[in-house]
Write an enzyme that holds these catalytic residues in place. Structure first.
Site, PDB file in Angstrom:
ATOM      1  N   GLU A 215       0.803  -1.223   0.000  1.00  0.00           N
ATOM      2  CA  GLU A 215       0.000   0.000   0.000  1.00  0.00           C
ATOM      3  C   GLU A 215       0.839   1.277   0.000  1.00  0.00           C
ATOM      4  OE1 GLU A 215      -2.698  -0.418   3.285  1.00  0.00           O
ATOM      5  OE2 GLU A 215      -3.594  -2.218   2.460  1.00  0.00           O
ATOM      6  N   ASN A 256       2.351  -4.812  -3.372  1.00  0.00           N
ATOM      7  CA  ASN A 256       0.954  -5.146  -3.079  1.00  0.00           C
ATOM      8  C   ASN A 256       0.159  -3.858  -2.851  1.00  0.00           C
ATOM      9  OD1 ASN A 256      -0.901  -7.290  -2.577  1.00  0.00           O
ATOM     10  ND2 ASN A 256      -0.760  -6.949  -0.375  1.00  0.00           N
ATOM     11  N   HIS A 292      -9.895  -6.108  -1.896  1.00  0.00           N
ATOM     12  CA  HIS A 292     -10.894  -5.897  -0.840  1.00  0.00           C
ATOM     13  C   HIS A 292     -11.987  -5.053  -1.483  1.00  0.00           C
ATOM     14  CE1 HIS A 292      -8.393  -7.478   2.358  1.00  0.00           C
ATOM     15  NE2 HIS A 292      -7.396  -6.683   1.996  1.00  0.00           N
ATOM     16  N   GLU A 322      -5.683 -10.690  -1.428  1.00  0.00           N
ATOM     17  CA  GLU A 322      -6.432 -10.550  -0.155  1.00  0.00           C
ATOM     18  C   GLU A 322      -7.935 -10.428  -0.413  1.00  0.00           C
ATOM     19  OE1 GLU A 322      -4.886  -7.410   2.327  1.00  0.00           O
ATOM     20  OE2 GLU A 322      -2.818  -7.808   1.760  1.00  0.00           O
ATOM     21  N   ASP A 324     -11.757 -10.186  -0.454  1.00  0.00           N
ATOM     22  CA  ASP A 324     -13.012 -10.363   0.281  1.00  0.00           C
ATOM     23  C   ASP A 324     -14.027  -9.407  -0.327  1.00  0.00           C
ATOM     24  OD1 ASP A 324     -12.159  -7.923   1.576  1.00  0.00           O
ATOM     25  OD2 ASP A 324     -11.294  -9.099   3.200  1.00  0.00           O
TER      26      ASP A 324
HETATM   27  C1  XIL Z   1      -5.538  -6.933   8.636  1.00  0.00           C
HETATM   28  C2  XIL Z   1      -5.686  -8.182   9.500  1.00  0.00           C
HETATM   29  O1  XIL Z   1      -6.503  -9.101   8.838  1.00  0.00           O
HETATM   30  C3  XIL Z   1      -6.267  -7.811  10.838  1.00  0.00           C
HETATM   31  O2  XIL Z   1      -6.294  -8.943  11.690  1.00  0.00           O
HETATM   32  C4  XIL Z   1      -5.447  -6.701  11.485  1.00  0.00           C
HETATM   33  O3  XIL Z   1      -6.060  -6.304  12.696  1.00  0.00           O
HETATM   34  C5  XIL Z   1      -5.353  -5.529  10.549  1.00  0.00           C
HETATM   35  O4  XIL Z   1      -4.795  -5.943   9.310  1.00  0.00           O
HETATM   36  N1  XIL Z   1      -4.605  -5.018   3.981  1.00  0.00           N
HETATM   37  C6  XIL Z   1      -3.499  -5.717   4.380  1.00  0.00           C
HETATM   38  C7  XIL Z   1      -3.601  -6.637   5.530  1.00  0.00           C
HETATM   39  O5  XIL Z   1      -2.482  -5.686   3.689  1.00  0.00           O
HETATM   40  O6  XIL Z   1      -2.406  -6.734   6.249  1.00  0.00           O
HETATM   41  C8  XIL Z   1      -4.723  -6.264   6.473  1.00  0.00           C
HETATM   42  O7  XIL Z   1      -4.849  -7.293   7.438  1.00  0.00           O
HETATM   43  C9  XIL Z   1      -6.007  -6.057   5.713  1.00  0.00           C
HETATM   44  C10 XIL Z   1      -5.839  -4.943   4.706  1.00  0.00           C
END
Ligand code: XIL
Length: 404
Positions: A215, A256, A292, A322, A324
């Site tokens: 990020e 990423n 996400h 990642e 969702d």
């Molecule tokens: C999130 C975890 O899933 C949580 O448990 C933690 O509290 C916060 O981070 N992008 C990312 C991940 O790159 O590292 C994040 O993970 C979600 C968003």
């Protein structure tokens, strides 16, 4: 003479009976495979990167801190017992397609056999959800804590899964000592170099891919105003990749990002950064698209595919790292939301399958109960492939179909 000819024919027929069926087939016909043979895995795509312009980059070097390397000991952790008879699984189908598939995971759920069994049945890779973030793995300036990271790698390797390691440079989940530290730029460079060389070196040889920089951009496409940007400047990005490659030449190195999946200012910025790094000879293997997304307004399949293709054309792998799909903010009945969600998953996996460089698909969490979205947003949500009772959701079946 007729008898002689007949004898010759009989000898020939006898010879044929001894030989495998395909050896006497004409050259042009493909061999006949036994009916039950699996189709051959597709030839994997291999990146071709541009020759760097000018001299390859080089940055100040450092020695890693003295820590014991991770070693995998099969006696330490037993694989989970999987039912023999199970039909198609995401893992099986992905393997037939030369894809890596899986979920993020954490030791906090390793005591739950439902969790560990389903993960191992459905995944050939797991992402390390929190265990390798700075605040966990390097909580004090002179102390590393590899306990959770090692447990995650143990679980993965014991079950024949690869490890997607996360994360070396990110602006969140950083320890106090780091954020409050007062150092010169050169000292900060040393701190970052030692962290990367120590952590990557500890797991050397056991990691499929490392999220090296996570990020780095704002949605506008400008560099995010992070701790590392402030103390080192934009070169922190190239440096991080450079040291990571030195510490583990085998692991794929990933840039990423989130909200950079389709075509927008942020994905343009990721593209330009990746292109610039490769031109300078900075080691970069893949761009991770976090994915996400929400039910409303996920990137269109066409934009997602176009973005993946332009990254592929740079000579990079593309990983969905990642995924969702948040259901919150949608006011439809749950069954309708879950059907729409399944469609978003289907479109994403289908786009990934159409682009040869897309080789990894990971969801951020396995079930709707062990999931970060609800705690992060404070609103109940149902973002991933399994429900709270460990049952596969429509999204699971959509991914399964898309892999067939
Ligand atoms: C999130 C975890 O899933 C949580 O448990 C933690 O509290 C916060 O981070 N992008 C990312 C991940 O790159 O590292 C994040 O993970 C979600 C968003």
């Amino acid at each position: 003479m007729r008898w002689l000819c007949l004898l010759a024919l009989l000898v020939l027929a006898a010879c044929q009976a001894q030989l495998p069926a395909f050896s006497l087939a004409p050259q042009s016909e493909p061999p006949v495979l036994p009916a039950e043979a699996a189709p051959p895995a597709p030839t994997p795509w291999r990146p071709v990167q541009p020759t760097p312009l000018g001299e390859p980059v080089s940055f100040p070097d450092c020695q890693p801190d003295p820590v014991e390397p991770y070693r995998f000991d099969p006696a330490r952790v037993a694989p989970v017992a999987l039912p023999q008879d199970s039909g198609p699984t995401l893992r099986r189908l992905a393997e037939q397609n030369g894809l890596m598939i899986g979920t993020s995971t954490a030791p906090s759920v390793f005591q739950n056999p439902n969790y560990t069994t389903i993960t191992a049945r459905e995944s050939n890779i797991v992402a390390v959800e929190n265990a390798m973030k700075w605040e966990v793995i390097h909580p004090q300036a002179n102390r590393y804590d590899f306990k959770d990271g090692d447990a995650t790698v143990d679980y993965a390797l014991a079950n024949g899964m690869q490890v997607y390691a996360h994360v070396l440079v990110w602006d969140l989940q950083q320890p106090e000592w780091l954020l409050k530290g007062q150092h010169t730029r050169d000292e900060w460079i040393g701190i970052l170099c030692r962290h990367i060389k120590t952590v990557v070196g500890h797991y050397k040889g056991h990691i499929y891919a490392w999220d090296v920089v996570n990020e780095p951009f704002q949605n506008s496409g400008e560099l995010r105003d992070t701790h590392w940007l402030r103390v080192i400047g934009p070169e922190y990005i190239a440096m991080a990749f450079y040291w990571a490659r030195q510490a583990d030449p085998e692991a794929l190195l990933v840039l990423n990002e989130h909200f950079a999946e389709g075509l927008n200012e942020k994905s343009d910025a990721v593209y330009s950064l990746a292109q610039g790094l490769l031109r300078r000879g900075v080691p970069l293997d893949a761009v991770g698209l976090q994915m996400h997304v929400w039910l409303y307004g996920p990137p269109t399949a066409a934009d997602l595919e176009a973005n993946m293709r332009r990254l592929m054309d740079l000579g990079l792998y593309v990983h969905i790292t990642e995924m969702d799909v948040r259901t919150q903010l949608s006011h439809d009945p749950l069954s309708k939301e879950l059907a729409e969600q399944a469609e978003v998953y289907r479109q994403t996996v289908s786009a990934c399958r159409r682009v040869p460089a897309c080789t990894v698909f990971i969801t951020w969490g396995l079930t709707d109960s062990y999931n970060w979205i609800s705690s992060y947003t404070g609103v109940e949500d149902y973002p991933v492939l399994f429900d709270r009772d460990f049952q596969p959701k429509p999204a699971y079946f959509a991914v399964l179909e898309a892999l067939k």
